[in-house]
Design a protein around this motif. Structure first.
Motif, mmCIF file in Angstrom:
data_model
loop_
_atom_site.group_PDB
_atom_site.id
_atom_site.type_symbol
_atom_site.label_atom_id
_atom_site.label_comp_id
_atom_site.label_asym_id
_atom_site.label_seq_id
_atom_site.Cartn_x
_atom_site.Cartn_y
_atom_site.Cartn_z
ATOM 1 N N LEU A 72 28.105 30.347 -54.285
ATOM 2 C CA LEU A 72 26.868 29.609 -54.534
ATOM 3 C C LEU A 72 25.838 30.558 -55.137
ATOM 4 C CD1 LEU A 72 26.447 27.380 -51.331
ATOM 5 C CD2 LEU A 72 27.298 26.712 -53.584
ATOM 6 N N SER A 73 25.638 30.438 -56.422
ATOM 7 C CA SER A 73 24.590 31.209 -57.096
ATOM 8 C C SER A 73 23.722 30.258 -57.884
ATOM 9 C CB SER A 73 25.191 32.274 -58.028
ATOM 10 O OG SER A 73 25.686 33.362 -57.287
ATOM 11 N N ALA A 100 11.603 26.606 -52.763
ATOM 12 C CA ALA A 100 12.800 27.042 -53.478
ATOM 13 C C ALA A 100 13.422 28.242 -52.791
ATOM 14 C CB ALA A 100 12.445 27.409 -54.921
ATOM 15 N N VAL A 101 14.754 28.247 -52.738
ATOM 16 C CA VAL A 101 15.512 29.392 -52.221
ATOM 17 C C VAL A 101 16.519 29.779 -53.284
ATOM 18 C CG1 VAL A 101 17.082 30.240 -50.446
ATOM 19 C CG2 VAL A 101 15.213 28.681 -49.824
ATOM 20 N N ARG A 102 16.558 31.047 -53.592
ATOM 21 C CA ARG A 102 17.508 31.558 -54.585
ATOM 22 C C ARG A 102 18.692 32.207 -53.871
ATOM 23 N NH1 ARG A 102 19.627 31.817 -59.540
ATOM 24 N NH2 ARG A 102 20.600 33.803 -59.959
ATOM 25 N N LEU A 103 19.901 31.740 -54.203
ATOM 26 C CA LEU A 103 21.126 32.323 -53.668
ATOM 27 C C LEU A 103 21.851 33.057 -54.795
ATOM 28 C CD1 LEU A 103 22.493 29.313 -51.556
ATOM 29 C CD2 LEU A 103 20.782 31.042 -50.921
ATOM 30 N N GLU A 104 22.442 34.199 -54.434
ATOM 31 C CA GLU A 104 23.075 35.004 -55.468
ATOM 32 C C GLU A 104 24.145 35.874 -54.834
ATOM 33 O OE1 GLU A 104 20.012 36.216 -58.288
ATOM 34 O OE2 GLU A 104 21.134 38.063 -58.598
ATOM 35 N N ASN A 105 25.397 35.545 -55.118
ATOM 36 C CA ASN A 105 26.524 36.377 -54.700
ATOM 37 C C ASN A 105 26.480 36.714 -53.203
ATOM 38 O OD1 ASN A 105 27.412 36.477 -57.418
ATOM 39 N ND2 ASN A 105 25.914 38.094 -57.826
ATOM 40 N N GLY A 106 26.271 35.715 -52.408
ATOM 41 C CA GLY A 106 26.287 35.917 -50.965
ATOM 42 C C GLY A 106 24.983 36.410 -50.376
ATOM 43 N N ALA A 108 20.647 35.786 -50.087
ATOM 44 C CA ALA A 108 19.524 34.872 -50.280
ATOM 45 C C ALA A 108 18.362 35.734 -50.749
ATOM 46 C CB ALA A 108 19.189 34.157 -48.989
ATOM 47 N N THR A 109 18.189 35.771 -52.039
ATOM 48 C CA THR A 109 17.306 36.798 -52.607
ATOM 49 C C THR A 109 15.834 36.434 -52.537
ATOM 50 O OG1 THR A 109 17.575 35.860 -54.810
ATOM 51 C CG2 THR A 109 19.097 37.618 -54.166
ATOM 52 N N THR A 110 15.501 35.140 -52.573
ATOM 53 C CA THR A 110 14.084 34.761 -52.668
ATOM 54 C C THR A 110 13.826 33.427 -51.986
ATOM 55 O OG1 THR A 110 13.960 35.822 -54.845
ATOM 56 C CG2 THR A 110 12.154 34.346 -54.260
ATOM 57 N N TYR A 111 12.701 33.350 -51.303
ATOM 58 C CA TYR A 111 12.110 32.070 -50.918
ATOM 59 C C TYR A 111 10.720 32.021 -51.541
ATOM 60 C CZ TYR A 111 9.108 28.825 -48.437
ATOM 61 O OH TYR A 111 8.192 27.840 -48.149
ATOM 62 N N GLN A 112 10.353 30.859 -52.052
ATOM 63 C CA GLN A 112 9.005 30.678 -52.576
ATOM 64 C C GLN A 112 8.601 29.220 -52.430
ATOM 65 O OE1 GLN A 112 8.474 31.968 -56.650
ATOM 66 N NE2 GLN A 112 6.254 31.919 -56.487
ATOM 67 N N ILE A 163 9.165 23.161 -64.325
ATOM 68 C CA ILE A 163 9.037 24.213 -63.318
ATOM 69 C C ILE A 163 9.604 25.509 -63.889
ATOM 70 C CG2 ILE A 163 9.659 24.953 -60.981
ATOM 71 C CD1 ILE A 163 10.317 22.020 -60.350
ATOM 72 N N ASP A 164 8.849 26.572 -63.786
ATOM 73 C CA ASP A 164 9.383 27.908 -64.055
ATOM 74 C C ASP A 164 10.028 28.393 -62.757
ATOM 75 O OD1 ASP A 164 9.865 30.602 -64.254
ATOM 76 O OD2 ASP A 164 8.002 31.065 -65.295
ATOM 77 N N PRO A 165 11.349 28.541 -62.720
ATOM 78 C CA PRO A 165 11.985 28.864 -61.442
ATOM 79 C C PRO A 165 11.605 30.226 -60.893
ATOM 80 C CG PRO A 165 13.574 28.987 -63.236
ATOM 81 C CD PRO A 165 12.328 28.395 -63.808
#
Ligand code: FE2
Length: 478
Positions: A72-73, A100-106, A108-112, A163-165
């Motif tokens: 899930l990315s 928004a939550v960003r998932l990347e290669n296992g 969870a890099t960002t919440y905003q 939206i600018d992600p």
């Protein structure tokens, strides 16, 4: 009325929608629910897990419990109502806020989280805003969608907001001048053509417009459908050949606006109800109608063609926007519309008695014959009480079997969004924000979509509470 921003589509008088416990399948006792009653001194949507948050927050490298699937990315985004000024007339009418939550290669890099930058929000909140129909009006608080490499915040009425992600900054768009009416919150993708099909309804004429957005994000077709009256139409459906609309008797009465924005919508079953079927892509003049027993449908799960039949799975309420709070429950119903003869014919069957709404599907099957739908279970506290969302259920539409995650009394779930990870229908995960009522801590829960009972495979702990909101989307990296 141009400034009305009617939101999400939960429930009749706004609280209700779904309920229930009478069949014993999902109930307070089944979930161990002993919710403290809302404080009567303020509306329930201003309290507890529904209460707005005051801060826009950015956080990185979020803690994970369990094993976050590395495949899930992308972004999980969800919209909701979050009154800028700390108050709103109705749960549906707060200013849009995207989490928004960003998932990347296992990881969870960002919440905003960030408010959608509408004129209403800029003015400090409130219901009305200036602007002609079709302008950047409304709260833009209902849903989000990714299409053509762009991300949009969508409201019930008004224009989409791009939206600018990376920053969640937003700006309204009229598709380079092509959108002259409204654009609502439930567009439908055609996974084969790559087009996005949508509509807008208006409280003043035109009352309904059908839109097609190209795979690259251009509005290529926009054509009015003559309804003859202003109604609430929150969702619609497509097959690979058809667009389907429901003209149901929640009628807007302009003379009642002074009673409140949503109270101007009146349940008028005596005015009839009908379902329209037209060729996908138009022309709208070819729409044909068939009568249906008066009811109300906020949300459709999916639709498909079976020969001469259009098959539509909906969350059906017996009524909505009544004065007597008898709008519930919502059940999953299947309409079969035969289009072979000179007149359309309709039959209906109940797919599940479980009280559910807020459907999600594997959108790779949008408009095609699918087997599974995921729905938010719903229980409400009755008049004056808040809708509770105690779990998420997968429904097998071929057998009626259900597979539920009911995490317990103190965990408030919401809509579960399907995120694909595999090639077959249902191969993937369900993603949902959840909040613990005891601690008011929120997490992003990730479940195996085909094994809901097992509970989340991963929890991502968030730096602030995410209020119970409306619709989200999984936006996988291209
Ligand atoms: Fe909705």
């Amino acid at each position: 009325m141009a400034g009305l921003g009617l939101a999400a589509g939960l429930g009749g008088s706004g609280l209700s929608l779904l309920t229930g416990c009478s069949d014993g399948k999902v109930s307070g006792s089944a979930t161990g629910a002993t919710f403290p009653p809302p404080d009567p001194s303020s509306p329930w949507w201003m309290q507890g897990v529904f209460a707005p948050v005051k801060q826009e927050v950015v956080a990185h490298d979020l803690p994970i419990r369990g094993a976050l699937p590395p495949e899930l990315s992308g972004w999980f985004m969800r919209n909701g109502s979050n009154p800028t000024n700390g108050d709103s007339e109705h749960w549906f009418l707060g200013d849009g806020m995207v989490h928004a939550v960003r998932l990347e290669n296992g990881r969870a890099t960002t919440y905003q989280n960030r408010w959608v930058d509408t004129p209403i929000h800029r003015a400090g909140g409130g219901l009305m805003s200036a602007g002609p129909p079709g302008g950047p009006v409304g709260q833009s608080n209902v849903s989000v969608v990714a299409h053509g490499g762009r991300f949009y915040s969508l409201g019930e009425i008004g224009w989409p907001y791009l939206i600018d992600p990376e920053t969640l900054s937003t700006r309204p768009t009229d598709f380079d001048g092509a959108l002259t009416t409204y654009f609502t919150a439930h567009p439908r993708p055609d996974p084969i053509t790559g087009e996005l099909h949508a509509f807008g309804y208006g409280l003043v004429a035109p009352y309904l417009t059908y839109h097609v957005v190209s795979p690259t994000g251009a509005l290529t077709y926009s054509s009015e459908i003559d309804l003859g009256r202003p109604i609430m139409m929150h969702d619609f459906a497509i097959t690979d050949r058809d667009a389907i609309f429901w003209d149901l008797p929640v009628v807007f009465d302009m003379s009642a606006v002074s009673q409140g924005a949503l109270k101007a919508f009146k349940w008028r079953p005596e005015t009839g109800a009908r379902i329209g079927v037209m060729p996908l892509g138009g022309p709208t003049s070819a729409i044909r109608w068939v009568e249906v027993d008066p009811c109300f449908v906020y949300h459709c799960s999916n639709a498909h063609r079976e020969g001469d039949e259009v098959v539509v799975d909906v969350c059906r309420l017996p009524s909505a926007m009544t004065d007597t709070y008898d709008d519930r429950p919502s059940r999953i119903e299947r309409w079969r519309i035969n289009t072979a003869g000179p007149e359309l014919t309709l039959s209906a069957e109940t797919l599940s008695d479980m009280r559910m709404d807020l459907p999600s599907i594997d959108r790779r099957w949008s408009g095609r014959q699918n087997r599974f739908g995921w729905f938010a279970n719903a229980v409400d506290d009755g008049p004056g009480g808040a809708v509770q969302l105690p779990g998420i259920t997968r429904l097998d539409t071929t057998t009626g079997e259900t597979d539920s995650w009911l995490p317990g009394a103190w965990l408030a779930a919401g809509e579960g969004v399907f995120a694909p990870a595999g090639t077959g229908e249902g191969e993937g995960y369900i993603v949902a924000f959840v909040t613990d009522r005891r601690t008011m801590a929120s997490s992003l829960a990730i479940l195996d979509a085909m094994d809901m009972r097992a509970g989340p495979v991963a929890w991502i702990d968030l730096p602030q509470r995410v209020p119970v909101g409306f619709h989200g989307a999984w936006m996988a990296d291209a």
